[in-house]
Design a protein around this motif. Structure first.
Motif, mmCIF file in Angstrom:
data_model
loop_
_atom_site.group_PDB
_atom_site.id
_atom_site.type_symbol
_atom_site.label_atom_id
_atom_site.label_comp_id
_atom_site.label_asym_id
_atom_site.label_seq_id
_atom_site.Cartn_x
_atom_site.Cartn_y
_atom_site.Cartn_z
ATOM 1 N N GLY A 38 33.290 44.028 42.496
ATOM 2 C CA GLY A 38 33.035 42.784 42.704
ATOM 3 C C GLY A 38 32.782 41.734 41.440
ATOM 4 O O GLY A 38 32.126 42.227 40.654
ATOM 5 N N ILE A 39 33.364 40.664 41.491
ATOM 6 C CA ILE A 39 33.289 39.892 40.297
ATOM 7 C C ILE A 39 32.854 38.412 40.750
ATOM 8 O O ILE A 39 33.567 37.937 41.749
ATOM 9 C CB ILE A 39 34.502 39.648 39.449
ATOM 10 C CG1 ILE A 39 34.725 40.878 38.757
ATOM 11 C CG2 ILE A 39 34.398 38.721 38.178
ATOM 12 C CD1 ILE A 39 36.242 41.056 38.052
ATOM 13 N N ILE A 77 24.579 37.757 43.316
ATOM 14 C CA ILE A 77 24.925 37.774 44.798
ATOM 15 C C ILE A 77 26.369 37.659 45.247
ATOM 16 O O ILE A 77 26.710 38.668 45.960
ATOM 17 C CB ILE A 77 24.091 36.507 45.400
ATOM 18 C CG1 ILE A 77 22.514 36.391 45.070
ATOM 19 C CG2 ILE A 77 24.453 36.389 46.900
ATOM 20 C CD1 ILE A 77 21.984 35.175 45.485
ATOM 21 N N GLY A 78 27.132 36.968 44.576
ATOM 22 C CA GLY A 78 28.614 37.064 44.841
ATOM 23 C C GLY A 78 29.374 38.268 44.603
ATOM 24 O O GLY A 78 30.169 38.638 45.318
ATOM 25 N N ALA A 79 29.011 38.776 43.484
ATOM 26 C CA ALA A 79 29.573 40.086 43.049
ATOM 27 C C ALA A 79 29.316 41.121 44.102
ATOM 28 O O ALA A 79 30.384 41.848 44.362
ATOM 29 C CB ALA A 79 29.205 40.605 41.631
ATOM 30 N N ALA A 118 28.636 37.879 36.475
ATOM 31 C CA ALA A 118 28.287 39.258 36.870
ATOM 32 C C ALA A 118 29.168 40.136 37.659
ATOM 33 O O ALA A 118 30.157 39.638 38.294
ATOM 34 C CB ALA A 118 27.051 39.226 37.664
ATOM 35 N N MET A 119 29.027 41.297 37.760
ATOM 36 C CA MET A 119 30.089 42.497 38.398
ATOM 37 C C MET A 119 29.433 43.281 38.940
ATOM 38 O O MET A 119 28.192 43.579 38.613
ATOM 39 C CB MET A 119 31.278 42.890 37.378
ATOM 40 C CG MET A 119 30.508 43.633 36.287
ATOM 41 S SD MET A 119 31.872 44.389 34.931
ATOM 42 C CE MET A 119 32.228 45.809 35.841
ATOM 43 N N ALA A 120 29.803 43.804 40.068
ATOM 44 C CA ALA A 120 29.256 44.764 40.831
ATOM 45 C C ALA A 120 30.182 46.080 41.082
ATOM 46 O O ALA A 120 31.546 45.512 41.639
ATOM 47 C CB ALA A 120 28.608 44.342 42.263
ATOM 48 N N VAL A 128 33.714 30.871 46.213
ATOM 49 C CA VAL A 128 34.390 32.477 46.690
ATOM 50 C C VAL A 128 33.964 33.222 45.315
ATOM 51 O O VAL A 128 33.637 32.927 44.177
ATOM 52 C CB VAL A 128 35.890 32.251 46.746
ATOM 53 C CG1 VAL A 128 35.953 31.519 47.881
ATOM 54 C CG2 VAL A 128 36.652 31.855 45.306
ATOM 55 N N SER A 129 33.992 34.636 45.792
ATOM 56 C CA SER A 129 33.865 35.626 44.845
ATOM 57 C C SER A 129 35.101 36.623 45.031
ATOM 58 O O SER A 129 35.921 36.484 45.933
ATOM 59 C CB SER A 129 32.587 36.593 44.650
ATOM 60 O OG SER A 129 32.434 37.085 46.175
ATOM 61 N N ILE A 130 35.369 37.537 43.994
ATOM 62 C CA ILE A 130 36.594 38.321 43.962
ATOM 63 C C ILE A 130 36.071 39.732 44.020
ATOM 64 O O ILE A 130 35.295 40.079 43.457
ATOM 65 C CB ILE A 130 37.479 38.107 42.884
ATOM 66 C CG1 ILE A 130 37.783 36.540 42.795
ATOM 67 C CG2 ILE A 130 38.629 38.971 43.056
ATOM 68 C CD1 ILE A 130 38.344 35.888 43.828
#
Length: 315
Positions: free
Chosen positions: A147-148, A284-286, A232-234, A198-200
């Protein structure tokens, strides 16, 4: 099967098998030779084989979630014409045993030349009214979803564009395949959004030795290319995002959520959170991107059009 002058024209293009031995499942992705794949294959395989937990088609890519097990197929023309009768792991390779009647039985031959196939062994040659049977062998791979969020600013950039660029760069590293890109619509009323909120999610199939190295590779690209200091990334290691991950994404569509909530979901699901710089803005978005990474229709929907469990892609 009629005469084929050029086998490459009708061969499968690519076959990938990602393993989760803890859950006892494999996700098989096959890139079919026809432009939009074959819904007939999806329907028949799922109808015939009890090893198939779920199956769907995205363009010419067929996805199957398979149990690592074996079964006996009851093949009946038209009604249950083809399926998968065994899935097993041996010598760090995934073995998929196919069987089918008439035209459904020639598939092993058409998979032999696909990219990422180690070997395909024909046990019985199909075609006409005959039974076809054989095994396709691919390298064992692992599934990683990234998630990015927050790589752009109000003045320039687009997270989905940069994420896609990074996906392609990662594949060029030779560690595996960039297999999916999903845009996740989050809460439009977020006062901190850049624009569309949006997130990706990027999905990769990687060879086992790169399972944990991919995180550092993507972090390096984000640090070089991001325009924001809140990036951030997850990272989620697994074939199927959990119910708690999906519920968190749904909550992030409906309203504001906290960084603490995102961290709690991450801890519960062994998700690695990586701040590219010092600020927490993209966390949060990631994390929210991960839950609907494989549910493209649901991921794109605005909150008023989204109802958990009743979206176009069943959750």
């Amino acid at each position: 099967m009629g005469k084929i002058d050029n086998i490459d024209e009708v061969s499968y293009k690519k076959i990938i098998a990602m393993v989760d031995e803890e859950l006892g499942i494999v996700e098989l992705i096959e890139e079919h030779p026809c432009p939009n794949g074959s819904q007939w294959i999806i329907y028949q395989y799922q109808r015939t084989s009890p090893l198939i937990v779920s199956a769907w088609r995205e363009g010419n890519k067929h996805h199957f979630i398979l149990k690592i097990d074996r079964c006996r197929l009851k093949l009946i023309p038209s009604l249950s014409a083809a399926g998968i009768e065994r899935v097993y792991i041996e010598n760090n390779n995934v073995h998929i045993v196919y069987a089918g009647l008439a035209g459904a039985g020639v598939g092993v031959e058409l998979r032999k030349n696909a990219e990422n196939v180690v070997d395909a062994i024909l046990h019985e040659k199909g075609g006409g009214s005959k039974l076809g049977k054989g095994v396709v062998i691919t390298p064992r791979m692992e599934k990683v979803i990234i998630g990015i969020d927050d790589t752009d600013t109000k003045e320039e950039g687009a997270t989905w564009v940069l994420a896609n660029e990074i996906g392609k760069l990662v594949e060029k590293e030779g560690i595996g395949y960039y297999i999916d890109h999903t845009i996740i619509q989050l809460y439009p009323g977020n006062p901190d959004k850049t624009q569309n909120c949006v997130s990706i999610a990027l999905t990769f199939a990687v060879y086992p030795e790169y399972k944990y190295k991919i995180k550092d590779i993507i972090r390096k690209y984000l640090k070089e290319k991001s325009l924001s200091d809140k990036t951030a990334m997850a990272v989620y290691y697994g074939i199927t995002p959990s119910k708690s991950m999906k519920l968190f994404t749904y909550k992030a569509k409906k309203g504001m959520v906290s960084v603490e909530e995102a961290r709690a979901v991450a801890m519960r699901n062994n998700i690695d959170i990586v701040k590219i710089f010092e600020k927490d803005g993209g966390i949060i978005g990631a994390v929210a991107a991960l839950g609907l990474a494989e549910h493209h229709d649901s991921a794109a929907k605005l909150p008023d059009d989204f109802e958990y469990g009743k979206s176009t892609n069943t959750l």
